[in-house]
Structures are given as C-alpha cells and as structure tokens.
Scaffold this motif. Structure first.
Motif, PDB file in Angstrom:
ATOM      1  N   PHE A 193       0.824  -1.204   0.000  1.00  0.00           N
ATOM      2  CA  PHE A 193       0.000   0.000   0.000  1.00  0.00           C
ATOM      3  C   PHE A 193       0.860   1.257   0.000  1.00  0.00           C
ATOM      4  O   PHE A 193       0.535   2.246  -0.661  1.00  0.00           O
ATOM      5  N   ILE A 197      -0.405   2.953  -3.344  1.00  0.00           N
ATOM      6  CA  ILE A 197      -1.581   3.780  -3.064  1.00  0.00           C
ATOM      7  C   ILE A 197      -1.170   5.231  -2.948  1.00  0.00           C
ATOM      8  O   ILE A 197      -0.363   5.595  -2.106  1.00  0.00           O
ATOM      9  N   LYS A 198      -1.740   6.085  -3.816  1.00  0.00           N
ATOM     10  CA  LYS A 198      -1.347   7.486  -3.862  1.00  0.00           C
ATOM     11  C   LYS A 198      -2.473   8.429  -3.441  1.00  0.00           C
ATOM     12  O   LYS A 198      -2.218   9.510  -2.917  1.00  0.00           O
ATOM     13  N   LYS A 199      -3.719   8.043  -3.663  1.00  0.00           N
ATOM     14  CA  LYS A 199      -4.829   8.957  -3.434  1.00  0.00           C
ATOM     15  C   LYS A 199      -5.281   8.916  -1.975  1.00  0.00           C
ATOM     16  O   LYS A 199      -5.409   7.849  -1.376  1.00  0.00           O
ATOM     17  N   TRP A 202      -8.009   6.645  -0.099  1.00  0.00           N
ATOM     18  CA  TRP A 202      -7.719   5.294   0.346  1.00  0.00           C
ATOM     19  C   TRP A 202      -7.317   5.252   1.811  1.00  0.00           C
ATOM     20  O   TRP A 202      -7.486   4.230   2.475  1.00  0.00           O
TER      21      TRP A 202
END
Length: 261
Positions: A193, A197-199, A202
């Motif tokens: 993650f 996962i960048k945004k 999330w």
C-alpha cells in the motif's frame, strides 16, 4: 517497585522535556546521557530478569535445550517444535555453549536498542516516546514475547529504510524480522500500500476497513475459503479482531506519514 520508580522517572522527565525545553533538549549532551542510561536500564532489566518472572521465559528455556537435540536439516525442513522461525531456532543453537542467559541478554539487545535509536532519531520528544513505549509495549513484548519484540524492532528498521529508498536494507530487515516471528509478514501488504496507493481517499477506506474488521469475524471467513497459516488463526482466536484490524489502521497511518514526512 523498581519498574514503578522507572515509570515515575520517565513521566517526570517527559513533563520537563515537553513543557520546558521543547525540541532543543535533544541537543544537550546531558540529555543524551540520560536517555542512554534509561535504555541501558531496560536492557539489563530485561536481559537479566529471573527465569519465570514473566509468562514465557520458562517455555523459552525449555525450547532452548530442545533445539540443541535437532540438527540443522531438521531446523529447515522437519522442525517438530511449535516455534519454527528459522532465525530464532538457529540463534538458540549458536548459543549452545554460552547458555540460555547469554541468549536472553543478546535478544534483549536486539529488541531494545534498535527501538531506542529510532525513538531518539525520529521523534521530537524521545523520552516521552520512550515513556509511551514502556507504558504500552515493554512488559508484554520485550519482557515477555521476546521473538515478537525483536521482529518488531527490525520491522521498524525496514519501514524507515523503505521511506528513505534503501531497498536492500528494507529487504534484509524484513527477512530478519520474519526469521524471528511470522508476525513480520504483515509488512508485505503494508509496503504494498505504501508503494502503490497514492490517493488520500484510500487512507480513510483503510481506516473504515479496520473498524469493520474489529467488529467482525473476517479471519474465520477467509480461513474457510482460502489458505491462511494456522498460527494466524490461533492469534485471531486469542486476541480477537482488534489485533488484525490494527494492520489496516497502521497502513493508513504510514501512508499519512509518507505523504507529510
């Protein structure tokens, strides 16, 4: 009584650290000396504790002598004992001539000093951080669940190495942590993650998942349909959903740290 005195000492210094000196206290030589002495106390208190003063040391002592009776082939491929983590078993065998006490002292070193360095290096209030660590983790982890404590120390090193893009150290620390306790395997989804996962939305999704997991029996559902390590399921039965919900919560916290570090 000794631990109560140590607790009060940490609390007293923490108050002075936060409300009087603020961040500048880390640069004082006397402060560094006090911090080192506090870590040394924890190290000696843990490494030289009487066998049986905690819940697990007598069990670990029995395993220490049992591990001497198996060869290295069995360590890797046919370990008959409940503790199967290769790194910890090999360490027991390496300390055969030095004895169980020497093993406890070495494990205490691996457990306490890495955490102590990380708290000093990466927090604004090291002794207050040490106070929190002592209050919530020391007795159950470093003093009792020694394999878990060493594993967590090297998981922390692995996370920090990942943040600073030192991927060889990340991998080495992760493998070393896993060789002491399989709990380190939770690092795999965490690093996944952190990497992909960048945004920000999330972050909140993960926190919601952790809350759902906390009130559900999700591990049992997964266990019925896909393969999960048996030991993982045992931990779920013992600790409840809260322990595993913290994995998702920790991922969210680390994502936030990565974004604003």
């Amino acid at each position: 009584m000794l631990l109560l005195l140590f607790f009060c000492t940490l609390l007293f210094i923490s108050v002075i650290e936060i409300f009087y000196f603020k961040n500048s206290i880390k640069n004082l030589r006397q402060y560094k000396l006090i911090y080192i002495l506090l870590l040394i106390f924890l190290f000696f208190y843990t490494g030289f504790r009487p066998i049986g003063s905690d819940r697990d040391s007598e069990m670990y002592q029995q395993y220490f002598y049992q591990f001497q009776t198996i060869n290295y082939n069995d360590v890797f491929f046919n370990n008959p004992h409940r503790i199967k983590e290769i790194g910890y078993v090999i360490l027991n065998k390496l300390f055969k001539d030095l004895g169980f006490r020497a093993l406890l002292v070495f494990v205490a070193f691996l457990s306490i000093f890495p955490k102590g360095y990380i708290l000093f290096r990466f927090t604004n209030y090291p002794i207050f951080s040490l106070f929190l660590y002592f209050s919530f983790s020391f007795l159950i982890r470093d003093y009792t669940q020694i394999r878990d404590a060493v594993s967590v120390s090297f998981m922390l090193i692995s996370f920090l190495a990942f943040f600073y893009k030192k991927y060889f150290l990340t991998l080495f620390s992760f493998l070393f942590a896993t060789s002491f306790h399989y709990i380190a395997l939770v690092e795999i989804p965490i690093l996944f993650f952190l990497r992909f996962i960048k945004k920000e939305r999330w972050y909140w999704v993960l926190i919601i998942i952790s809350l759902i997991y906390y009130v559900s029996d999700f591990t049992k559902i997964l266990y019925n349909y896909i393969y999960l390590p048996e030991q993982l399921f045992k931990y779920k039965n013992i600790n409840g959903g809260g322990s595993f919900s913290m994995v998702f919560f920790l991922i969210a916290v680390l994502l936030i740290v990565k974004k604003y570090k």
